[in-house]
Write a protein that holds these residues in place. Structure first.
Motif, PDB file in Angstrom:
ATOM      1  N   GLY A  49       1.258   9.329   0.633  1.00 22.27           N
ATOM      2  CA  GLY A  49      -0.210   9.375   0.645  1.00 22.27           C
ATOM      3  C   GLY A  49      -0.729  10.727   1.098  1.00 22.27           C
ATOM      4  O   GLY A  49      -1.653  11.288   0.499  1.00 22.27           O
TER       5      GLY A  49
ATOM      6  N   HIS B  49      -5.262   4.309  -2.346  1.00 22.27           N
ATOM      7  CA  HIS B  49      -5.706   5.640  -1.983  1.00 22.27           C
ATOM      8  C   HIS B  49      -7.012   5.975  -2.692  1.00 22.27           C
ATOM      9  O   HIS B  49      -7.387   5.290  -3.652  1.00 22.27           O
ATOM     10  CB  HIS B  49      -4.625   6.640  -2.401  1.00 22.27           C
TER      11      HIS B  49
ATOM     12  N   SER C  12     -12.173  11.900  -0.033  1.00 26.01           N
ATOM     13  CA  SER C  12     -12.569  10.538  -0.391  1.00 26.01           C
ATOM     14  C   SER C  12     -13.766  10.535  -1.324  1.00 26.01           C
ATOM     15  O   SER C  12     -14.718  11.292  -1.133  1.00 26.01           O
ATOM     16  CB  SER C  12     -12.914   9.736   0.870  1.00 26.01           C
TER      17      SER C  12
ATOM     18  N   LYS D 299      -8.452   8.979   7.307  1.00 26.81           N
ATOM     19  CA  LYS D 299      -8.320  10.370   6.882  1.00 26.81           C
ATOM     20  C   LYS D 299      -8.850  11.384   7.869  1.00 26.81           C
ATOM     21  O   LYS D 299      -8.991  12.562   7.545  1.00 26.81           O
ATOM     22  CB  LYS D 299      -9.005  10.533   5.517  1.00 26.81           C
TER      23      LYS D 299
ATOM     24  N   THR E  49      -9.012   9.644  -3.685  1.00 19.33           N
ATOM     25  CA  THR E  49      -9.315  11.077  -3.606  1.00 19.33           C
ATOM     26  C   THR E  49     -10.105  11.475  -4.850  1.00 19.33           C
ATOM     27  O   THR E  49     -10.153  10.704  -5.819  1.00 19.33           O
ATOM     28  CB  THR E  49      -8.047  11.957  -3.552  1.00 19.33           C
TER      29      THR E  49
ATOM     30  N   TYR F 106      -1.146   0.065  -0.650  1.00 21.45           N
ATOM     31  CA  TYR F 106      -2.036   1.033  -0.022  1.00 21.45           C
ATOM     32  C   TYR F 106      -2.855   1.642  -1.141  1.00 21.45           C
ATOM     33  O   TYR F 106      -2.317   2.259  -2.059  1.00 21.45           O
ATOM     34  CB  TYR F 106      -1.218   2.093   0.718  1.00 21.45           C
TER      35      TYR F 106
END
Ligand SMILES: Cc1cc2nc3c(=O)[nH]c(=O)nc-3n(C[C@H](O)[C@H](O)[C@H](O)COP(=O)(O)OP(=O)(O)OC[C@H]3O[C@@H](n4cnc5c(N)ncnc54)[C@H](O)[C@@H]3O)c2cc1C
Lengths: 490, 305
Positions: free
Chosen positions: A410, A351, A425, A434, A353, A349
């Motif tokens: 997450g 991610h 994001s 999200k 951010t 996964y």
């Protein structure tokens, strides 16, 4: 091929009126309804499943996209645009069995207009194909996602994609000059323009990053960027991730804006080295890949400064790429990092951010702690110069309960990033991934205003429903679509 | 636990209260571009936006500033840390510059104004404070309200505060000027000029970067023509035209200064009205309706008019 044909023909006997109208509008062979096609279209590169595709259309022109939109509108069917399906937030996942509009076949470079420093391209063009074509003429397209050898310009526009070299040059949005867009009612409109300051509201700016919920872009005028006369690439090794992150902050604080500043932690460096033998040090806790572009003398001055700042932060080794080949190998290592993961775990996964650069080291420490607490292996490779984190959570989906642990970790990483003053994001978008966190960053009024923007393009909420905005803030008539697809955390 | 974008600044709340939810209202900055987009309706109440630099994080290259702050004050604060933004200084305010959305003369070096706005806080037609965008330099969290507000002339919301991206001021800067040279050849000879300006006779070029690079670029320009140092750009005629870069380089007549590679032309006469794409105009009309159904924000003005 034969089998697909047969399935399609057998399907034709029981075709529903929507499919019949689409086939009449395009050509029968460019509207597919077979099981294989629908299975392919039900997912993108994210870990989220649960999509159900309706008929998939492969238009070859703006007029055909308009025809599809009109047929879909007549049948009150939603549509979802799709590029290469490499999106990582589930943006192209079809919710509510929409008509899938694949832009794959619209992949031409239409015009290179050097006098205006732009190129007109179709949305299905692969990002790297554009830069490869431009390079001999002295130009390139600056945004370079790690997926650039497969992702499309239309997908880049819809996701406002980034990439390593967006630190100095800006993300996709800064490189889009004009867009032809087909709205959900079938109308084709031109947003932006080739002139310096196009008149009226910046609808092109509003469309970029719209994740396919504002219409389908069918022609794109991209800005051409000059190839730099000189490039220096440095690889700095550190005995802690914190030292690498601090170096990134110090470089920017010193007034240097490199073309790229990428950090890889030891776990991912080892995986990459095993995969491509790019010459990365496997004993360093973190490596920093720094690239400076510009004129000869200046790049040397900046390279020397970066070297100095790195050593002041305890860099154990600073290497400079001595040739183009060496430079390309270092980048190959960085860009195939995700591919390298395949040796380690069947699933990951990825991610996305963003945190303020000054918070990088602290948030990274939290990321490792969170992963440990949830018994998940995490690796980090990220656009450090922008504060854009990409924790990679490794797992095996066949193991009972792992996916839940991954999603729990997450969510905590997201909250740690928000608490540090960051956002949800930096480049992958919100998609279905999200949505439920949007309310943790934005107020109701903020989300309502985002919805107003959305509805000006798509008053009936037919384009890519069920994405971006959380329940209660998007069009009421598609509430039934917002049942969370299976595989999405929740 | 998490830090949302909730607005806690009492100064902004007071401003929202002043705007209210009922009557026609507009914001005046320095009035340096007061005529852009049409005349303000007579019955509009005129307010000033709040002032002050709220937070300046030089190492992050971001600054949070209230909209009524003058661009000059912002420039001075940033310059003391060796930084600048893309906003042009025309004697006006930060909010005014963003609402109008015009780029600086040195767009090539400073970047476009639209790309500098990371977060915007504005008061809606309902008198609510709304935040769009975010406080970091890279962000694709939701729809791009900062882009929509930039250049909207306050017709969708009254800008109260922004977070802007800043950039380092280059180590060295030098304007050069030559006559009888091909401005396109000048633009091609320099890798990343801050500006290339052409008035039909002379060409000005702004070199920016490390000092040794400037020396090399000056030498390279020697093969194009005979350049002399200049104190700055030429005086710009009052009216601003927006053309394609190709059209600007071939601007026909009268007194003018064209920005080569950008397309802005400053001329003695105003630009004739440009035909709008009817489809885009329809989206813009829906946008206005969605954001300001009663038309109370900056009545009389229209972005692009
Ligand atoms: C290994 C890997 C590395 C990656 N690295 C990066 C990176 O460095 N930076 C980055 O930003 N992203 C990265 N990504 C994410 C992804 O590649 C980008 O988001 C890319 O822009 C998606 O393009 P696509 O053509 O695959 O779009 P898709 O996944 O097909 O679609 C993405 C979204 O765009 C919409 N869309 C597609 N085409 C159109 C169109 N013509 N008009 C309107 N909407 C449209 C879809 O509806 C969907 O919402 C990576 C992904 C992978 C798998």
């Amino acid at each position: 091929m034969r089998l697909l044909d047969r399935l399609t023909r057998r399907g034709a006997a029981v075709v529903d009126p929507l499919v019949a109208d689409l086939r009449a509008a395009l050509a029968p062979e460019r509207v597919r309804m077979d099981g294989a096609e629908r299975a392919l279209m039900a997912k993108d590169a994210s870990v989220f499943g649960g999509g159900v595709a309706g008929p998939t259309c492969f238009p070859t022109s703006t007029a055909e996209v308009q025809a599809i939109m009109r047929v879909a509108a007549r049948h009150d069917s939603p549509i979802v645009p799709r590029g290469a399906g490499t999106g990582l937030a589930g943006g192209a996942i079809p919710l509510g069995a929409p008509v899938v509009v694949s832009l794959q076949k619209m992949n031409r470079i239409l015009e290179i207009d050097e006098a205006n420093r732009i190129a007109w391209v179709e949305p299905g063009l692969i990002n790297l194909d554009l830069s490869r074509h431009l390079h001999p003429h002295g130009w390139h397209f600056a945004p370079d996602p790690s997926s650039q050898s497969v992702c499309t310009l239309g997908g880049n526009v819809a996701n406002n994609s980034g990439g390593p070299h967006c630190l100095a040059y800006g993300v996709t949005d800064a490189h889009i000059v004009a867009l032809e867009v087909v709205l959900p009612d079938g109308e084709a409109v031109m947003l932006g323009g080739l002139d310096a300051e196009p008149a009226g509201l910046d609808l092109r700016g509003a469309f970029v990053g719209g994740e396919g919920t504002l219409g389908i872009t069918t022609r794109i005028a991209v800005r051409l960027t000059r190839n730099p006369p000189a490039v220096r690439t440095l690889l700095l090794s550190f005995s802690s991730v914190r030292a690498a992150a601090q170096t990134v902050s110090d470089i920017i604080a010193a007034g240097i804006v490199p073309a790229a500043l990428e950090v890889m932690d030891q776990r991912i460096t080892v995986a990459v080295e095993n995969f491509v033998s790019a010459g990365y040090p496997t004993d360093a806790a973190a490596v920093l890949l720094a690239e400076i572009e510009g004129l000869e003398a200046g790049v040397d001055i900046d390279a020397a400064r970066i070297d100095e700042i790195g050593r002041a932060n305890g860099a154990t080794d600073v290497r400079r790429a001595g040739s183009d080949a060496e430079r390309e190998l270092l980048w190959k290592g960085r860009k195939t990092a995700f591919g390298a993961i395949a040796q380690l775990a069947p699933d990951y996964y990825l991610h996305d951010t963003v945190v303020p650069r000054s918070a990088l080291a602290d948030v990274l420490e939290e990321v490792y702690e969170i992963a440990d607490r949830h018994d998940v292996v995490v690796m980090n490779v990220f656009h450090a110069g922008d504060g854009n984190l990409h924790p990679l959570l490794l797992f095996d989906a066949r193991e009972e309960g792992t996916l839940e642990r991954v999603h729990a970790a997450g969510a905590e990483i997201l909250r740690a990033s928000l608490a540090a003053g960051g956002v949800l994001s930096g480049e992958h978008g919100i998609g279905v991934e999200k949505q439920r966190f949007m309310g943790e960053l934005f107020s109701d009024a903020d989300l309502e205003h985002q919805n107003r923007l959305r509805r000006a393009f798509d008053p009936l909420c037919r384009a890519n429903p069920g994405k971006v905005l959380p329940e209660g803030h998007s069009c009421a008539d598609i509430q039934q679509l917002r049942a969370v697809p299976t595989g999405v955390w929740g | 636990m998490t830090a949302s974008l909730a607005v806690t600044d009492p100064v902004l709340h007071d401003f929202a209260e002043d705007v209210g939810a009922a009557d026609p209202v507009a914001v005046a900055g320095g009035r340096t571009r007061w005529a852009v987009g049409g005349a303000l309706a007579d019955d509009a109440r005129i307010l000033a936006a709040p002032t002050g630099i709220v937070a300046y994080a030089a190492p992050e290259m971001t600054v949070q500033v209230r909209a009524g702050t003058t661009v000059a004050e912002l420039d001075a604060a940033l310059a003391s840390h060796g930084q600048r933004t893309a906003l042009p200084d025309r004697g006006g305010t930060v909010g005014g510059a963003i609402a109008v959305g015009e780029n600086a003369v040195e767009t090539l070096g400073r970047g476009r104004l639209r790309d500098a706005v990371l977060q915007v806080r504005y008061v809606s037609a309902e008198g609510e404070l709304v935040t769009g965008g975010g406080p970091v330099v890279k962000n694709v969290t939701g729809y791009n309200l900062p882009k929509l507000m930039t250049g909207s002339l306050g017709t969708l919301g009254l800008i109260a505060e922004v977070i802007l991206r800043t950039n380092p001021i280059p180590a060295a800067r030098q304007w050069l000027v030559a006559s009888e040279v091909d401005p396109m050849a000048v633009a091609d000879a320099v890798h990343a000029p801050g500006a290339v300006l052409f008035d039909g006779t002379s060409t000005w070029v702004l070199l920016e970067g490390h000092a040794p690079d400037l020396a090399a670029e000056t030498a390279a320009l020697g093969s194009v023509g005979s350049f002399a140092e200049a104190d700055g750009p030429p005086t710009l005629p009052p009216h601003r035209w927006s053309l394609t870069p190709a059209a600007a380089a071939a601007f026909p007549d009268g007194r003018f200064v064209a920005s080569i590679g950008v397309g802005t032309v400053w001329a003695d006469t105003p630009q004739p009205a440009r035909p709008a794409d009817t489809g885009a105009a329809a989206i813009a009309a829906r946008m206005k309706h969605n954001f300001d159904p009663t038309g109370r924000l900056n009545p009389g003005r229209q972005a692009g008019a």
